[in-house]
Scaffold this motif. Structure first.
Motif, PDB file in Angstrom:
ATOM      1  N   GLU A  95       0.850  -1.186   0.000  1.00 16.26           N
ATOM      2  CA  GLU A  95       0.000   0.000   0.000  1.00 16.26           C
ATOM      3  C   GLU A  95       0.893   1.246   0.000  1.00 16.26           C
ATOM      4  OE1 GLU A  95      -2.942  -0.194  -0.616  1.00 16.26           O
ATOM      5  OE2 GLU A  95      -3.908  -1.902   0.357  1.00 16.26           O
ATOM      6  N   PRO A  96       0.430   2.372  -0.595  1.00 15.62           N
ATOM      7  CA  PRO A  96      -0.890   2.597  -1.176  1.00 15.62           C
ATOM      8  C   PRO A  96      -1.010   2.169  -2.639  1.00 15.62           C
ATOM      9  CG  PRO A  96       0.352   4.617  -1.219  1.00 15.62           C
ATOM     10  CD  PRO A  96       1.236   3.611  -0.543  1.00 15.62           C
ATOM     11  N   ASP A  97       0.075   1.636  -3.220  1.00 19.95           N
ATOM     12  CA  ASP A  97       0.042   1.262  -4.638  1.00 19.95           C
ATOM     13  C   ASP A  97      -0.973   0.160  -4.918  1.00 19.95           C
ATOM     14  OD1 ASP A  97       2.116   3.077  -5.360  1.00 19.95           O
ATOM     15  OD2 ASP A  97       3.570   1.690  -4.521  1.00 19.95           O
ATOM     16  N   ALA A  98      -1.190  -0.718  -3.934  1.00 17.51           N
ATOM     17  CA  ALA A  98      -2.141  -1.812  -4.140  1.00 17.51           C
ATOM     18  C   ALA A  98      -3.541  -1.284  -4.417  1.00 17.51           C
ATOM     19  CB  ALA A  98      -2.154  -2.728  -2.915  1.00 17.51           C
ATOM     20  N   GLN A  99      -3.945  -0.245  -3.688  1.00 17.84           N
ATOM     21  CA  GLN A  99      -5.282   0.303  -3.887  1.00 17.84           C
ATOM     22  C   GLN A  99      -5.417   0.948  -5.262  1.00 17.84           C
ATOM     23  OE1 GLN A  99      -8.004  -0.144  -1.987  1.00 17.84           O
ATOM     24  NE2 GLN A  99      -6.651  -1.508  -0.817  1.00 17.84           N
ATOM     25  N   SER A 100      -4.352   1.583  -5.726  1.00 17.64           N
ATOM     26  CA  SER A 100      -4.365   2.176  -7.063  1.00 17.64           C
ATOM     27  C   SER A 100      -4.557   1.108  -8.128  1.00 17.64           C
ATOM     28  CB  SER A 100      -3.058   2.942  -7.295  1.00 17.64           C
ATOM     29  OG  SER A 100      -2.987   3.426  -8.613  1.00 17.64           O
ATOM     30  N   VAL A 118      -6.571  -7.952  -2.672  1.00 17.42           N
ATOM     31  CA  VAL A 118      -5.321  -7.347  -2.218  1.00 17.42           C
ATOM     32  C   VAL A 118      -4.706  -8.141  -1.069  1.00 17.42           C
ATOM     33  CG1 VAL A 118      -4.291  -5.312  -1.144  1.00 17.42           C
ATOM     34  CG2 VAL A 118      -5.987  -5.034  -2.966  1.00 17.42           C
ATOM     35  N   PRO A 149      -0.898  -7.484   0.184  1.00 14.59           N
ATOM     36  CA  PRO A 149       0.461  -6.949   0.057  1.00 14.59           C
ATOM     37  C   PRO A 149       1.488  -7.891   0.682  1.00 14.59           C
ATOM     38  CG  PRO A 149      -1.052  -5.240   0.813  1.00 14.59           C
ATOM     39  CD  PRO A 149      -1.795  -6.540   0.889  1.00 14.59           C
ATOM     40  N   THR A 193       5.528  -4.275   3.526  1.00 19.03           N
ATOM     41  CA  THR A 193       5.081  -3.003   4.073  1.00 19.03           C
ATOM     42  C   THR A 193       6.285  -2.071   4.162  1.00 19.03           C
ATOM     43  OG1 THR A 193       5.420  -3.789   6.345  1.00 19.03           O
ATOM     44  CG2 THR A 193       3.214  -4.030   5.414  1.00 19.03           C
TER      45      THR A 193
END
Length: 244
Positions: free
Chosen positions: A10-15, A29, A31, A34
Motif C-alpha cells: 500500500e498505497p500502490d495496491a489500492q491504485s 489485495v 500486500p 510493508t
C-alpha cells in the motif's frame, strides 16, 4: 468474472485495485511487503544538481520525516511515468521521466550533463546501484537508504486456499523481491500441480525468474515495465479466459 491477486504494498495496491475494477476485473489485495521509514542521516540540501528516484516510496519516506521540502527544489529524474506522476503530486515541479528501467534512468542522467552530484534516496534493498552505473561518466551519486520494504510473515489462509483451488485466476507481481517473497511464503503450501496451474503476470523477466525456478510455469510478461503495460497484460489475459 476474472479474479486477480494484487501483491503490491500500500498505497500502490489500492491504485492497482481501482484500475483492475475499471477493466471489469475483481482484485484481491494481499500486500507482500510493508514500508518502513528509516531514521538514516540525510545529506545537506545544498550542492546537489538533481535528485534521482527509482520508487515513490523514497519520496514518501522523505515526506514522513518532514524532509522532502528540503529537496523539492531539485530537478527530479524519475525511473518511470508513474514515479514521475507521484513526484509531481508531492510538489516537485521539475520532473524528468525515464522509460521505466534503471538503465534508461542512467541514460537520462548522463544526457542531462549535470554540473554537480546527484542525491539518490533509496530503499534498503537496492536492485540497482545507481552510483556504480554513473561513476564511469564522472557523475557522483550520494546514496542514502531512507526506507525498507519489510516482508510480511505469511499470506492469509483464504488467499492460499484460493490459489490452491484456482479461484484466483492470476497473480500480479511487480518486483523480483516480491516474487521471491511470494515463492517463500508458498513453500509447502501448494503442490506441483497447483503451482503449474497458477498464472503469474509479471512486470519483467527478472520478476519471473524466481517463479520459474519454483515451478510456476504459467507466466505472462508485460511488454514494458509500467503499470499501463501490466493493466494491458491483465486485460489480455481476461479476454483469453472469457473468449468463446
Amino acid at each position: 468474472m476474472t479474479t486477480m491477486l494484487v501483491t503490491r504494498p500500500e498505497p500502490d495496491a489500492q491504485s492497482t485495485l481501482l484500475r483492475l475494477e475499471a477493466l471489469g476485473i475483481t482484485g484481491l489485495v494481499a500486500p507482500l511487503m510493508t514500508r518502513l521509514t528509516l531514521d538514516s542521516s540525510l545529506p545537506p540540501q545544498d550542492g546537489f544538481a538533481a535528485m534521482a528516484v527509482t520508487s515513490a516510496n523514497a519520496l514518501r519516506a522523505l515526506d514522513d520525516r518532514g524532509a522532502l521540502e528540503h529537496y523539492i527544489h531539485l530537478p527530479v529524474f524519475a525511473v518511470g511515468d508513474r514515479t514521475a506522476w507521484e513526484a509531481r503530486q508531492m510538489g516537485c515541479t521539475d520532473v524528468v521521466s525515464a522509460d521505466g528501467t534503471a538503465t534508461e534512468l542512467v541514460n537520462a542522467l548522463v544526457r542531462a550533463r549535470l554540473d554537480g552530484p546527484v542525491f539518490y534516496p533509496a530503499g534498503k534493498h537496492m536492485s540497482h546501484d545507481l552510483g556504480k552505473s554513473l561513476a564511469p561518466f564522472g557523475l557522483m551519486v550520494v546514496t542514502t537508504r531512507v526506507y525498507d520494504m519489510v516482508a510480511v510473515d505469511a499470506l492469509p489462509e483464504p488467499v492460499i486456499r484460493q490459489l490452491a483451488d484456482g479461484s484466483i485466476d492470476a497473480t500480479l507481481l511487480y518486483s523480483r523481491r516480491t516474487a521471491e517473497i511470494f515463492v517463500e511464503l508458498l513453500e509447502g503450501k501448494l503442490d506441483h500441480k497447483e503451482r503449474s496451474a497458477s498464472t503469474m503476470l509479471c512486470l519483467s523477466e527478472a520478476v519471473a525468474e524466481p517463479l520459474i525456478s519454483a515451478h510456476f510455469n504459467r507466466i505472462g510478461l508485460a511488454d514494458h515495465p509500467s503499470e499501463e503495460a501490466m493493466m494491458a497484460l491483465a486485460l489480455a489475459f481476461t479476454r483469453e479466459q472469457t473468449a468463446p
